[in-house]
Design a protein around this motif. Sequence first.
Motif, short mmCIF file in Angstrom:
data_model
loop_
_atom_site.label_atom_id
_atom_site.label_comp_id
_atom_site.label_asym_id
_atom_site.label_seq_id
_atom_site.Cartn_x
_atom_site.Cartn_y
_atom_site.Cartn_z
N LYS A 78 13.11 -17.90 12.92
CA LYS A 78 12.25 -17.59 11.78
C LYS A 78 10.83 -18.02 12.12
N PRO A 79 9.82 -17.35 11.54
CA PRO A 79 8.43 -17.69 11.85
C PRO A 79 8.09 -19.17 11.65
N ASP A 80 8.62 -19.81 10.60
CA ASP A 80 8.34 -21.23 10.38
C ASP A 80 8.92 -22.08 11.50
N ASP A 81 10.14 -21.74 11.95
CA ASP A 81 10.75 -22.47 13.06
C ASP A 81 9.97 -22.24 14.35
N MET A 82 9.52 -21.01 14.55
CA MET A 82 8.76 -20.68 15.76
C MET A 82 7.43 -21.44 15.77
N ALA A 83 6.81 -21.60 14.60
CA ALA A 83 5.54 -22.35 14.53
C ALA A 83 5.74 -23.78 15.00
N ALA A 84 6.84 -24.42 14.60
CA ALA A 84 7.12 -25.78 15.03
C ALA A 84 7.37 -25.84 16.54
N ILE A 85 8.07 -24.84 17.07
CA ILE A 85 8.33 -24.78 18.51
C ILE A 85 7.03 -24.64 19.29
N VAL A 86 6.14 -23.77 18.81
CA VAL A 86 4.86 -23.55 19.48
C VAL A 86 4.01 -24.82 19.43
N GLU A 87 4.01 -25.52 18.29
CA GLU A 87 3.24 -26.76 18.19
C GLU A 87 3.76 -27.81 19.17
N ASP A 88 5.08 -27.93 19.29
CA ASP A 88 5.65 -28.86 20.27
C ASP A 88 5.30 -28.46 21.69
N LEU A 89 5.31 -27.17 21.96
CA LEU A 89 4.96 -26.67 23.28
C LEU A 89 3.50 -26.99 23.62
N ILE A 90 2.63 -26.87 22.63
CA ILE A 90 1.21 -27.20 22.84
C ILE A 90 1.07 -28.67 23.22
#
Length: 129
Positions: A78-90
């Motif tokens: 889901k977009p909200d889950d993906m946002a958290a993944i991207v933030e962790d990746l950053i």
Amino acid sequence: MPSGKIRWFDAKKGYGFITGDDGSDVFLPSAALPAGVTTLRKGAKVEFSVIDGRKGPQAMGVTVAAALPSMVKASRPKPDDMAAIVEDLIKLLDSAGGTLRRHRYPSSAESKKLATLLRAVADNFDVQD
């Protein structure tokens, strides 16, 4: 008009094969695809006419009856889950950048972990509609 499913199609090669509902294989040149269609997914349902080609039956006048839904797209986070993944990746990339600024590469284990995560995130973004 015969119908069948795409057995495989390679846009780079410019051809593929259809498995007819009767079980026969029919050559599918890219010229037989409808206007605006450049590739077909395996298993897509099509209708076509058949002509005798140099090496056997060949499809012409293909129409796509029903395309299969993308399994990758259906299993995306889901977009909200993906946002958290991207933030962790950053955060991980920022840490790797700090290590590189100190004229060192991250350890082998950290590099493999980062590369795996980058590929997984890229795969979630690279979904064909």
